[in-house]
Design a protein around this motif. Structure first.
Motif, mmCIF file in Angstrom:
data_model
loop_
_atom_site.group_PDB
_atom_site.id
_atom_site.type_symbol
_atom_site.label_atom_id
_atom_site.label_comp_id
_atom_site.label_asym_id
_atom_site.label_seq_id
_atom_site.Cartn_x
_atom_site.Cartn_y
_atom_site.Cartn_z
ATOM 1 N N TRP A 1 6.826 -1.946 -8.787
ATOM 2 C CA TRP A 1 5.933 -0.800 -8.981
ATOM 3 C C TRP A 1 6.537 0.280 -9.866
ATOM 4 C CZ3 TRP A 1 7.058 4.104 -6.983
ATOM 5 C CH2 TRP A 1 8.078 4.173 -6.034
ATOM 6 N N LYS A 2 7.840 0.456 -9.797
ATOM 7 C CA LYS A 2 8.466 1.475 -10.653
ATOM 8 C C LYS A 2 8.440 1.042 -12.116
ATOM 9 C CE LYS A 2 11.524 3.394 -7.098
ATOM 10 N NZ LYS A 2 12.939 3.632 -6.690
ATOM 11 N N GLU A 3 8.713 -0.238 -12.346
ATOM 12 C CA GLU A 3 8.755 -0.748 -13.721
ATOM 13 C C GLU A 3 7.401 -0.644 -14.409
ATOM 14 O OE1 GLU A 3 12.183 -2.289 -11.533
ATOM 15 O OE2 GLU A 3 10.031 -2.227 -11.091
ATOM 16 N N ILE A 4 6.305 -0.834 -13.668
ATOM 17 C CA ILE A 4 4.977 -0.797 -14.290
ATOM 18 C C ILE A 4 4.366 0.605 -14.274
ATOM 19 C CG2 ILE A 4 4.545 -3.212 -13.762
ATOM 20 C CD1 ILE A 4 2.746 -2.339 -11.464
ATOM 21 N N GLY A 5 5.139 1.575 -13.765
ATOM 22 C CA GLY A 5 4.696 2.967 -13.878
ATOM 23 C C GLY A 5 3.823 3.476 -12.746
ATOM 24 N N TYR A 6 3.812 2.782 -11.596
ATOM 25 C CA TYR A 6 3.048 3.293 -10.461
ATOM 26 C C TYR A 6 3.650 4.624 -9.986
ATOM 27 C CZ TYR A 6 -0.115 -0.655 -9.569
ATOM 28 O OH TYR A 6 -1.121 -1.589 -9.642
ATOM 29 N N HIS A 7 2.788 5.492 -9.496
ATOM 30 C CA HIS A 7 3.206 6.837 -9.128
ATOM 31 C C HIS A 7 3.763 6.932 -7.711
ATOM 32 C CE1 HIS A 7 1.394 9.137 -12.601
ATOM 33 N NE2 HIS A 7 0.937 7.907 -12.794
ATOM 34 N N GLU A 8 3.651 5.861 -6.952
ATOM 35 C CA GLU A 8 4.240 5.786 -5.614
ATOM 36 C C GLU A 8 4.293 4.328 -5.214
ATOM 37 O OE1 GLU A 8 1.664 8.024 -3.082
ATOM 38 O OE2 GLU A 8 -0.041 6.709 -3.369
ATOM 39 N N GLU A 9 5.080 4.023 -4.195
ATOM 40 C CA GLU A 9 5.156 2.658 -3.704
ATOM 41 C C GLU A 9 3.806 2.209 -3.159
ATOM 42 O OE1 GLU A 9 8.308 1.414 -0.712
ATOM 43 O OE2 GLU A 9 6.454 1.294 0.472
ATOM 44 N N PRO A 10 3.329 1.043 -3.573
ATOM 45 C CA PRO A 10 2.046 0.530 -3.039
ATOM 46 C C PRO A 10 2.257 -0.065 -1.653
ATOM 47 C CG PRO A 10 2.927 -1.006 -4.635
ATOM 48 C CD PRO A 10 3.877 0.164 -4.625
ATOM 49 N N THR A 11 2.331 0.790 -0.670
ATOM 50 C CA THR A 11 2.610 0.380 0.703
ATOM 51 C C THR A 11 1.556 -0.584 1.232
ATOM 52 O OG1 THR A 11 2.778 1.216 2.972
ATOM 53 C CG2 THR A 11 1.411 2.457 1.483
ATOM 54 N N ALA A 12 1.933 -1.342 2.235
ATOM 55 C CA ALA A 12 1.012 -2.288 2.867
ATOM 56 C C ALA A 12 0.119 -1.615 3.907
ATOM 57 C CB ALA A 12 1.797 -3.425 3.512
ATOM 58 N N LEU A 13 0.220 -0.301 4.075
ATOM 59 C CA LEU A 13 -0.700 0.412 4.957
ATOM 60 C C LEU A 13 -2.114 0.290 4.403
ATOM 61 C CD1 LEU A 13 1.386 3.650 5.547
ATOM 62 C CD2 LEU A 13 0.977 1.837 7.203
ATOM 63 N N ARG A 14 -3.065 -0.015 5.278
ATOM 64 C CA ARG A 14 -4.440 -0.256 4.836
ATOM 65 C C ARG A 14 -5.428 0.510 5.712
ATOM 66 N NH1 ARG A 14 -4.281 -2.323 -0.272
ATOM 67 N NH2 ARG A 14 -2.909 -4.141 -0.384
ATOM 68 N N PRO A 15 -6.602 0.827 5.150
ATOM 69 C CA PRO A 15 -7.612 1.541 5.935
ATOM 70 C C PRO A 15 -8.559 0.603 6.664
ATOM 71 C CG PRO A 15 -8.309 1.426 3.650
ATOM 72 C CD PRO A 15 -6.974 0.731 3.722
ATOM 73 N N MET A 16 -9.119 1.100 7.764
ATOM 74 C CA MET A 16 -10.199 0.396 8.462
ATOM 75 C C MET A 16 -11.193 1.450 8.924
ATOM 76 S SD MET A 16 -8.359 -0.556 12.066
ATOM 77 C CE MET A 16 -7.282 0.618 12.899
ATOM 78 N N LEU A 17 -12.450 1.070 8.960
ATOM 79 C CA LEU A 17 -13.484 1.942 9.504
ATOM 80 C C LEU A 17 -13.715 1.645 10.978
ATOM 81 C CD1 LEU A 17 -16.051 1.887 6.573
ATOM 82 C CD2 LEU A 17 -14.631 3.813 7.283
ATOM 83 N N HIS A 18 -13.987 0.364 11.291
ATOM 84 C CA HIS A 18 -14.281 -0.032 12.663
ATOM 85 C C HIS A 18 -13.367 -1.130 13.180
ATOM 86 C CE1 HIS A 18 -18.608 1.292 11.497
ATOM 87 N NE2 HIS A 18 -17.910 2.313 11.918
ATOM 88 N N PHE A 19 -12.800 -1.961 12.285
ATOM 89 C CA PHE A 19 -11.943 -3.027 12.802
ATOM 90 C C PHE A 19 -10.939 -3.512 11.769
ATOM 91 C CE2 PHE A 19 -15.308 -5.804 10.964
ATOM 92 C CZ PHE A 19 -14.542 -6.774 10.330
ATOM 93 N N ALA A 20 -9.855 -4.102 12.311
ATOM 94 C CA ALA A 20 -8.872 -4.844 11.523
ATOM 95 C C ALA A 20 -8.663 -6.187 12.205
ATOM 96 C CB ALA A 20 -7.560 -4.085 11.420
ATOM 97 N N ASN A 21 -8.369 -7.225 11.407
ATOM 98 C CA ASN A 21 -8.388 -8.580 11.948
ATOM 99 C C ASN A 21 -7.324 -9.467 11.308
ATOM 100 O OD1 ASN A 21 -9.477 -11.522 11.198
ATOM 101 N ND2 ASN A 21 -10.271 -11.009 13.224
ATOM 102 N N LEU A 22 -6.799 -10.406 12.134
ATOM 103 C CA LEU A 22 -6.025 -11.548 11.671
ATOM 104 C C LEU A 22 -6.685 -12.803 12.248
ATOM 105 C CD1 LEU A 22 -2.317 -10.390 12.234
ATOM 106 C CD2 LEU A 22 -3.614 -10.377 10.096
ATOM 107 N N HIS A 23 -6.719 -13.879 11.464
ATOM 108 C CA HIS A 23 -7.308 -15.111 11.984
ATOM 109 C C HIS A 23 -6.848 -16.324 11.187
ATOM 110 C CE1 HIS A 23 -10.268 -14.141 8.755
ATOM 111 N NE2 HIS A 23 -10.332 -15.459 8.625
#
Length: 865
Positions: free
Chosen positions: A632-654
């Protein structure tokens, strides 16, 4: 030759480090300057940030300016809407996004016409569903800044949703404020070259504006000066509608992009915003749930049974939701005084929404000629079977519940309190004995669509007591505590989960914008060793209650030194309903720890490459590790693209055999963790103490927000009692429709009932006041939605109040059955757009209507008159 469309505008954060009140004063004077500039032709066009809330506030104190606003809008010179506020797309439900656009476009229509451009220049990422939402309002062009991934180089493209909806989109990679350089510097050619990057078009947009930027009265002079000093380009005053017309007239083929945009390629994207100020998110999540699934359906139910509606109150409540979901407001990246105001507005709106629901429940119940003791309501158009926890007030401690057919209804007593209705006296011994019992019970309910159940309460000698056990279980699941760890057995699949639920505490040296690990972090995995565990089992429900405390570092200094010097008290309750494949989760903590993050971890034992979560009107598959995490630093991203993700009502693994889902009521952030990426981590809350911090671990460089001013926010440390509510759903396969259906049942579970009694005048604040019954029409269910494989999004009165409005959508990847509508009396069915306007009459004077099969991702809105 390049044609540069100079677009005068302001970007007006509704509130931020300043309060709404301070911004409102500033805007009142700013708007006067805008009208002056348009009147004198010092400006030919001006855009008010694509939102109407600021105009709404302005007209409340400046009603005499309404005609001027109308005049300039109808002349195409003052651009209004389409939004009411610029939303945070990842913490705003589909219905909230729709209502926001409805409020904005309808207010703009009162003043002329809305700008038909999806304009969200500063939202912290773009949801995959925005094209289909825009198309539902007749919007086919869009502008945004943040989020486009590194691979998507084109400045102009077609953005497509999974249902095929498209908007012609322009990405302003240099920001909505880039045109400020036109006013402030002399190097015009460099500015033109900058905005031309990655564009093959001759028409380019140059937005001249910025955060709360004053009117540039000298814009014409600067344009003239630039035209004298640039080569192969011509600058002119313009607007976004004019820009899009000329841009499209070039006839160039543009690429098609699909998906959500949450990459920090052109700016910070703040994926940590989803977990900032949890208390704020919890309030607004509850408010939109009560409005969507309780107040609006109940008001429609009551209206067609003879109780006049109060649409104005509901509209005002949606305005509060919209104001609270503006992208800074919803994010919680504000000063403490601003957050206090946002929180207070949400609490006031919650009180109003609860009052509407409670009044209608009472009015309906006392007006029933077939008088019963207890009424249980389902105002939604589908069958509901659920276990509800309700309170009943009686003069006797033990009772039976008898249904309309004379059958006893099973229930469990959860707790009981003795109250006294006598006049108060300083010496309680002098009070008369008018005692009564308030009993909280769990009862299994089977409710017809848009229907109710009448129940009699009959005294008896003794009620069934829940038994204390060593574990909790039902026909599907078994949970037991062994050596401080929760063990789960899925009886049906014969799958055992060891250490199924635990918690993780880590340092948080981030800010209100982002989580960032402490520079000297210490991760603590927390189990239930030494906790007090109580298991009780009844006829319809089983509960495991866990009370204890964890020793944690009190702050970053203690964490650095590996010192556990603070006690965090907690209470966790797990619930199993009869024959249900889900686990109810409730938790309370008294947070006394600073600069930390607490997460619930579900040990799903599902090694995964992808996670799944809901979006406004769909489901998205996400990588468990961002593809640019290592470069991410090499390609010029402004912060680390963390694996934190949003959910409205649910998150799932299957996988192909098993599915585990967490249904949330307010927690908005998740991550897939574990050595094999087999654990689902739900962020409960973060405690941080600054609006913005510089040089963080995962976001090096300048502080976000205010780069040159340190703004402490001690309130965002959340040093108070916090509550959490959700469900864990186990199934054989991943079925988004089924998951959303369970979410909807869960959110209507415990509040849609009323007991007709006179001994307890304080069940709700309204109960003390008298209320007249009305002559009701039939209580029979009016509309039945049968055999639908779609998700119910909304069930409410139509815009004109003359019928029902039904909105469903297909979140699955394949065609699904729309279902069949059955009517008690003949109805007309019409196709509506997302603004509630009739597009086509589909059937007239029919007793049933078959909804056509719904393609993947599609939203269907029907009017039933």
């Amino acid at each position: 030759m390049k044609k540069i469309h100079v677009i005068a505008h302001t970007h007006w954060d509704y509130e931020w480090y300043f309060s709404r009140q301070e911004a409102r004063v500033q805007f009142a004077y700013h708007m006067n300057e805008v009208l002056e500039a348009l009147k004198s032709h010092q400006l030919e066009y001006y855009m008010l940030d694509g939102q109407m809330a600021i105009v709404d506030d302005y007209l409340q104190t400046n009603p005499d300016k309404k005609d001027a606003i109308k005049k300039y809008n109808r002349a195409g010179r003052l651009l209004l809407g389409p939004w009411y506020t610029q939303i945070d797309e990842f913490t705003t439900s589909g219905e909230s996004a729709v209502r926001n656009l409805q409020l904005g476009m309808n207010l703009a229509n009162e003043l002329g016409e809305p700008m038909k451009i999806g304009y969200l220049p500063d939202s912290f990422g773009q949801s995959q569903d925005m094209p289909k939402i825009y198309n539902g309002f007749g919007i086919h062009n869009a502008v945004f800044w943040r989020g486009l991934p590194y691979e998507n180089k084109a400045r102009e493209f077609k953005w497509r949703s999974n249902d095929g909806s498209e908007v012609y989109t322009v990405n302003i990679k240099n920001g909505y404020y880039v045109g400020g350089e036109l006013i402030n510097c002399q190097n015009y050619q460099q500015l033109i070259n900058k905005i031309a990057t990655d564009s093959l078009h001759q028409n380019l947009a140059l937005p001249v504006g910025g955060d709360q930027r004053a009117v540039d009265f000298n814009l014409k002079d600067k344009i003239e000066d630039a035209n004298r000093n640039v080569k192969n380009a011509y600058l002119k005053e313009s607007s976004y509608p004019q820009f899009f017309r000329e841009l499209k007239s070039e006839g160039r083929i543009v690429p098609v992009y699909q998906g959500e945009y949450v990459d920090p390629s052109v700016s910070k994207i703040h994926r940590g915003i989803y977990s900032s100020r949890y208390d704020l998110k919890q309030v607004y999540d509850r408010l939109e749930r009560i409005l969507t699934y309780q107040v609006e359906p109940l008001m429609a139910y009551a209206k067609f049974r003879g109780i006049a509606s109060q649409i104005g109150i509901v509209k005002d409540l949606w305005k509060t939701v919209a104001r609270g979901q503006a992208h800074d407001s919803a994010g919680g990246c504000n000063s403490d005084k601003t957050n206090d105001d946002i929180f207070h507005r949400g609490i006031v709106a919650l009180q109003t929404a609860n009052a509407v629901r409670d009044y209608l429940l009472r009015k309906l119940s006392i007006s029933d000629l077939n008088r019963a003791d207890l009424y249980l309501y389902n105002p939604l158009p589908f069958h509901v079977k659920r276990v509800s926890e309700i309170k009943i007030s009686t003069k006797f401690p033990h009772f039976d519940l008898i249904d309309e057919d004379g059958n006893k209804i099973e229930y469990d007593v959860l707790n009981q309190q003795i109250e006294n209705a006598a006049l108060l006296r300083r010496n309680h011994a002098e009070m008369e004995d008018e005692k009564y019992y308030v009993t909280r019970i769990a009862v299994e309910l089977d409710l017809r669509e848009t229907g109710l159940r009448r129940i009699r309460i009959k005294e008896k000698k003794q009620h069934f007591e829940m038994k204390e056990t060593q574990k909790i279980q039902n026909d599907r699941l078994k949970i037991v505590m062994i050596d401080g760890k929760l063990q789960l057995e899925d009886v049906e699949s014969e799958k055992n989960y060891s250490n199924f639920l635990f918690f993780v505490d880590q340092g948080d040296e981030g800010d209100n914008y982002d989580y960032s690990p402490a520079f000297n972090d210490w991760r603590l995995d927390l189990d239930f060793k030494d906790a007090e565990v109580k298991c009780t089992t009844g006829k319809v429900i089983s509960k495991m209650q866990i009370r204890g405390s964890w020793q944690l570092p009190s702050d970053l200094e203690a964490r650095k030194n590996r010192v556990k010097n603070e006690k965090l008290k907690y209470f966790v309750e797990l619930t199993l309903d009869k024959e249900s494949p889900q686990i109810g989760f409730k938790m309370k903590v008294k947070n006394t720890v600073k600069d930390h993050r607490l997460r619930l971890v579900i040990n799903a034992d599902l090694p995964s490459e992808y996670s799944y979560a809901d979006t406004q009107f769909g489901v998205i598959q996400r990588d468990v590790v961002d593809p640019h995490l290592t470069n991410w630093k090499e390609i010029g991203y402004h912060e680390e693209p963390t694996a934190l993700r949003p959910m409205l009502h649910f998150a799932n693994l299957h996988n192909d055999q098993r599915s585990i889902t967490f249904l949330t009521h307010g927690m908005k952030s998740y991550e897939v963790i574990g050595e094999n990426f087999d654990q689902l981590a739900i962020t409960l809350y973060r405690s941080v103490g600054f609006l913005g911090r510089p040089d963080m671990k995962r976001r090096p460089g300048d502080a976000s927000g205010l780069e040159r001013h340190e703004t402490p926010t001690p309130d965002s440390q959340l040093q108070k009692k916090l509550t959490f509510d959700g469900e864990i759903l186990l199934d054989k396969r991943f079925d988004p429709r089924k998951i959303q259906q369970q979410y909807l049942v869960h959110t209507t579970q415990n509040e849609l009932y009323y007991q007709c009694q006179e001994i307890n005048r304080y069940v709700t604040p309204l109960e003390y006041f008298s209320c007249n019954p009305v002559k009701l029409k039939s209580f029979k269910n009016e509309v039945d939605l049968q055999d639908s494989e779609c998700v119910l999004s909304s069930w409410k009165l139509t815009t004109d109040g003359t019928g029902y409005e039904l909105r469903i959508y297909n979140p699955n990847s394949n065609l699904c059955k729309g279902g069949r509508l059955i009517f008690k009396s003949p109805k007309t069915v019409a196709k509506l757009d997302l603004n509630g306007k009739i597009k086509e009459v589909l059937a007239s004077d029919v007793s049933s209507y078959d909804i056509l099969d719904v393609e993947k991702g599609k939203i269907i809105t029907l009017g039933i008159f």
